[in-house]
Design a protein around this motif. Sequence first.
Motif, PDB file in Angstrom:
ATOM      1  N   LEU A 201       0.818  -1.217   0.000  1.00 32.96           N
ATOM      2  CA  LEU A 201       0.000   0.000   0.000  1.00 32.96           C
ATOM      3  C   LEU A 201       0.848   1.261   0.000  1.00 32.96           C
ATOM      4  N   LEU A 202       2.116   1.141  -0.368  1.00 36.99           N
ATOM      5  CA  LEU A 202       3.016   2.292  -0.330  1.00 36.99           C
ATOM      6  C   LEU A 202       2.500   3.492  -1.128  1.00 36.99           C
ATOM      7  N   PRO A 203       2.021   3.325  -2.375  1.00 39.66           N
ATOM      8  CA  PRO A 203       1.513   4.502  -3.100  1.00 39.66           C
ATOM      9  C   PRO A 203       0.358   5.192  -2.383  1.00 39.66           C
ATOM     10  N   TYR A 204      -0.517   4.397  -1.764  1.00 46.40           N
ATOM     11  CA  TYR A 204      -1.645   4.984  -1.052  1.00 46.40           C
ATOM     12  C   TYR A 204      -1.176   5.710   0.206  1.00 46.40           C
ATOM     13  N   ARG A 205      -0.157   5.167   0.871  1.00 40.91           N
ATOM     14  CA  ARG A 205       0.390   5.833   2.049  1.00 40.91           C
ATOM     15  C   ARG A 205       1.054   7.148   1.669  1.00 40.91           C
ATOM     16  N   GLU A 206       1.727   7.161   0.542  1.00 39.27           N
ATOM     17  CA  GLU A 206       2.320   8.412   0.074  1.00 39.27           C
ATOM     18  C   GLU A 206       1.244   9.443  -0.252  1.00 39.27           C
ATOM     19  N   GLY A 207       0.169   9.000  -0.884  1.00 44.37           N
ATOM     20  CA  GLY A 207      -0.926   9.910  -1.175  1.00 44.37           C
ATOM     21  C   GLY A 207      -1.567  10.449   0.084  1.00 44.37           C
ATOM     22  N   ALA A 208      -1.749   9.558   1.085  1.00 43.19           N
ATOM     23  CA  ALA A 208      -2.314  10.008   2.358  1.00 43.19           C
ATOM     24  C   ALA A 208      -1.392  11.002   3.051  1.00 43.19           C
ATOM     25  N   LEU A 209      -0.075  10.782   2.945  1.00 44.09           N
ATOM     26  CA  LEU A 209       0.879  11.707   3.545  1.00 44.09           C
ATOM     27  C   LEU A 209       0.805  13.081   2.881  1.00 44.09           C
ATOM     28  N   ILE A 210       0.732  13.110   1.556  1.00 43.47           N
ATOM     29  CA  ILE A 210       0.654  14.384   0.839  1.00 43.47           C
ATOM     30  C   ILE A 210      -0.627  15.131   1.203  1.00 43.47           C
ATOM     31  N   LEU A 211      -1.747  14.415   1.240  1.00 42.74           N
ATOM     32  CA  LEU A 211      -3.018  15.047   1.585  1.00 42.74           C
ATOM     33  C   LEU A 211      -3.006  15.583   3.014  1.00 42.74           C
ATOM     34  N   SER A 212      -2.429  14.823   3.930  1.00 41.75           N
ATOM     35  CA  SER A 212      -2.380  15.276   5.321  1.00 41.75           C
ATOM     36  C   SER A 212      -1.476  16.498   5.476  1.00 41.75           C
ATOM     37  N   LEU A 213      -0.368  16.547   4.723  1.00 41.29           N
ATOM     38  CA  LEU A 213       0.508  17.715   4.777  1.00 41.29           C
ATOM     39  C   LEU A 213      -0.211  18.960   4.242  1.00 41.29           C
ATOM     40  N   ILE A 214      -0.928  18.800   3.136  1.00 42.38           N
ATOM     41  CA  ILE A 214      -1.664  19.926   2.566  1.00 42.38           C
ATOM     42  C   ILE A 214      -2.752  20.396   3.530  1.00 42.38           C
ATOM     43  N   PHE A 215      -3.484  19.442   4.111  1.00 42.54           N
ATOM     44  CA  PHE A 215      -4.541  19.815   5.046  1.00 42.54           C
ATOM     45  C   PHE A 215      -3.967  20.465   6.305  1.00 42.54           C
ATOM     46  N   SER A 216      -2.798  19.986   6.763  1.00 44.99           N
ATOM     47  CA  SER A 216      -2.164  20.588   7.939  1.00 44.99           C
ATOM     48  C   SER A 216      -1.764  22.035   7.672  1.00 44.99           C
ATOM     49  N   LEU A 217      -1.201  22.291   6.489  1.00 46.16           N
ATOM     50  CA  LEU A 217      -0.854  23.661   6.128  1.00 46.16           C
ATOM     51  C   LEU A 217      -2.100  24.533   6.000  1.00 46.16           C
ATOM     52  N   PHE A 218      -3.154  23.975   5.425  1.00 46.88           N
ATOM     53  CA  PHE A 218      -4.427  24.692   5.316  1.00 46.88           C
ATOM     54  C   PHE A 218      -4.967  25.046   6.705  1.00 46.88           C
TER      55      PHE A 218
END
Length: 228
Positions: free
Chosen positions: A24-41
């Motif tokens: 599930l590495l690609p999905y974990r990377e996607g979740a990490l990117i989304l969480s970083l964007i949401f954290s900055l937001f």
Amino acid sequence: MGKTRSKRSSKGDQAGFFSGIESLLPYREGALILSLIFSLFLLLSLATYHYTDPAWSNVSTVTHVQNATGLIGAYMSDFLLYWFGYAAYACPILLIYFSLLFYKLKYAEYLVSPVRILHLLIKKIGIVSVFISLMTLISLSIHISLGTLPIAYSGGLLGHEFGAFLIKNFNIIGSVLLLMGAFLLGCTMFSGMSWLDMLEQVGQKCLAVFALLKGLCRNISMPQFLVV
């Protein structure tokens, strides 16, 4: 023989479990990117909060939203600041931290053993202890005027209520001591770090810096006109 087979089967199940997670590495990377964007937001919405913006705790007829993240950010920041006060700024940091842990699969092994699940539960209790003690300490230490936050409590409504309960039963000095102890204990439960080891490392660093400065002072030659 039966015990050996059961041990082998359990190890095989764990290996299959971890290999499945690794896929599930690609999905974990996607979740990490989304969480970083949401954290900055979320961080930007908190930093640009304005008390005149329309929100769930404020009825406003203003057409232009001052918050940099728009109406959604205004509602989110108002909700978090109302309940948690300045401690709400820890929410984006915690979100990034847990996202990195999920990406690195640091806690994936806890899903296998019940003992490790208990270990993870203790860490979560530590996080809650840190957060509650932090917002209560902020509420007791910082006094703000109405308009800075949705509510005139620097630790939010929850921090104010916890602080009022503690002061009623332990007075201000006892409350601060209890909250500092809860904060330090929560940090230990959460991160696993030892405050004694940290103090020892700080002492060693200070001694190393002192020895370096002492060696530099010895190597500096005196000016000729000062030499008798």
